[in-house]
Design an enzyme around this catalytic site. Structure first.
Site, PDB file in Angstrom:
ATOM      1  N   ARG A   1      13.608 -36.624  16.057  1.00 19.35           N
ATOM      2  CA  ARG A   1      12.336 -36.666  15.327  1.00 19.35           C
ATOM      3  C   ARG A   1      11.959 -38.062  14.851  1.00 19.35           C
ATOM      4  NH1 ARG A   1      12.832 -32.908  17.872  1.00 19.35           N
ATOM      5  NH2 ARG A   1      12.835 -30.732  17.236  1.00 19.35           N
TER       6      ARG A   1
ATOM      7  N   SER B   1       8.303 -27.254  10.168  1.00 20.97           N
ATOM      8  CA  SER B   1       9.679 -27.462   9.707  1.00 20.97           C
ATOM      9  C   SER B   1       9.724 -28.573   8.671  1.00 20.97           C
ATOM     10  CB  SER B   1      10.583 -27.808  10.885  1.00 20.97           C
ATOM     11  OG  SER B   1      10.670 -26.734  11.789  1.00 20.97           O
TER      12      SER B   1
ATOM     13  N   GLU C   1      11.626 -33.812   7.433  1.00 21.53           N
ATOM     14  CA  GLU C   1      11.049 -33.902   8.772  1.00 21.53           C
ATOM     15  C   GLU C   1       9.537 -34.063   8.671  1.00 21.53           C
ATOM     16  OE1 GLU C   1      10.597 -31.118  12.754  1.00 21.53           O
ATOM     17  OE2 GLU C   1      12.516 -31.160  11.708  1.00 21.53           O
TER      18      GLU C   1
END
Length: 321
Positions: free
Chosen positions: A195, A244, A314
């Site tokens: 990510r 998320s 995230e």
């Protein structure tokens, strides 16, 4: 007389006599710009959480040349942030300084090729990329069906779902730098990790090429349906959420750590930890972004206290507190 949030449109060759409207000075010479420039632009309606402050400026370019022209005139004098679907972002209540770039339909095209590659605009939605690949018998991009967002965000954040991520399929991307220069970056230059990429701040992804493989459209479609069903069954869809919230720590799942720390359904102001999937935060009652971010920090604190694991965000958090 223009008020904050009013929109100024300029047709090619038609611009105000000067860069001042309603007492608000534009950050660049606006002559010849064909896009839309909005001062003090509300961003809450553009992000999934439906919260947060305004952008100092919001620019929606008419096309690639318009974007290059605009950024070359800025020439790095103001911070620049690209905004996709706003599906994995908290815009803080104080708003976003500088200029937010929103790519529209001119940047949303998807083309498939005989070598099983797919060329996409930075504003193309993941579901369109996956569907176009399916129709052309190109496998390997089905996972994008499960990521709510646009190609530009996928490339910047190494978006992924259901066992695959962008770094597995990206060939290269076209990027407009903060000074207006258009460059092509091969995937290796982005130094992908989980990510995260090395894409420079202020760079705007305007296109990307993905490498797929031969596949049967029916089988590809079936896999996409499985992904859609899995999302429906496990995630709080059709809610004001941000996807998320925390990265999965090595060898662990964030939602399990959050659940074990007793945070399922935890509330702060108008924000709540989802009871359906504990790695999702929700805006359930006109939450401020401070409510949402504060709840996330409290979850992090409780998880660390319970398991000794330091969760990492995230979700992108941008702007002034």
């Amino acid at each position: 007389m223009d008020q904050p949030g009013d929109v100024w449109n300029w047709d090619d060759g038609m611009a105000p006599d000067c860069a001042v409207e309603g007492g608000i000075e534009a950050p660049v010479d606006t002559s010849g710009l064909r896009g839309t420039l909005t001062p003090d632009a509300p961003l809450a309606k553009l992000v999934w959480f439906k919260s947060g402050g305004n952008a100092d400026w919001l620019f929606e370019p008419a096309d690639l040349d318009d974007l290059k022209n605009f950024l070359s005139r800025l020439d790095g004098t103001l911070p620049v942030m690209a905004l996709g679907l706003g599906s994995n972002m908290i815009v803080r209540d104080g708003g976003v300084p500088g200029v937010v770039i929103k790519l529209g339909k001119p940047f949303a095209k998807v083309e498939t090729h005989d070598d099983h590659t797919v060329t996409c605009g930075g504003g193309a939605h993941g579901i369109l990329v996956a569907s176009s690949a399916r129709d052309a018998g190109i496998a390997g991009l089905e996972f994008m069906r499960g990521i709510p967002g646009t190609v530009g965000g996928f490339v910047r954040m190494n978006g992924g779902a259901y066992g695959r991520e962008v770094s597995d399929v990206l060939i290269d991307c076209e990027v407009v730098m903060p000074d207006g220069q258009l460059i092509t970056l091969p995937a290796a230059d982005l130094q992908y990790t989980y990510r995260h990429s090395a894409l420079p701040d202020g760079a705007v992804v305007v296109a990307a090429r993905f490498q797929g493989e031969p596949g049967d459209p029916e089988a590809i479609g079936a896999k996409m349906d499985e992904i859609a069903e899995a999302r429906e069954n496990s995630q709080p869809l059709r809610t004001k959420t941000g996807g998320s919230t925390f990265k999965n720590p090595p060898g662990k799942k964030a939602w399990e750590l959050v659940d074990a720390a007793g945070c399922r359904g935890l509330k702060m102001g108008g924000a709540q930890v989802s009871e359906k999937h504990t790695n999702f935060l929700l805006n359930v009652d006109n939450a401020t972004s401070a409510d949402i971010e504060g709840l996330g920090e409290e979850v992090k604190r409780r998880v660390y206290e319970h398991s000794g694991v330091e969760l990492e965000w995230e979700i992108q958090r941008v702007g002034r507190p």
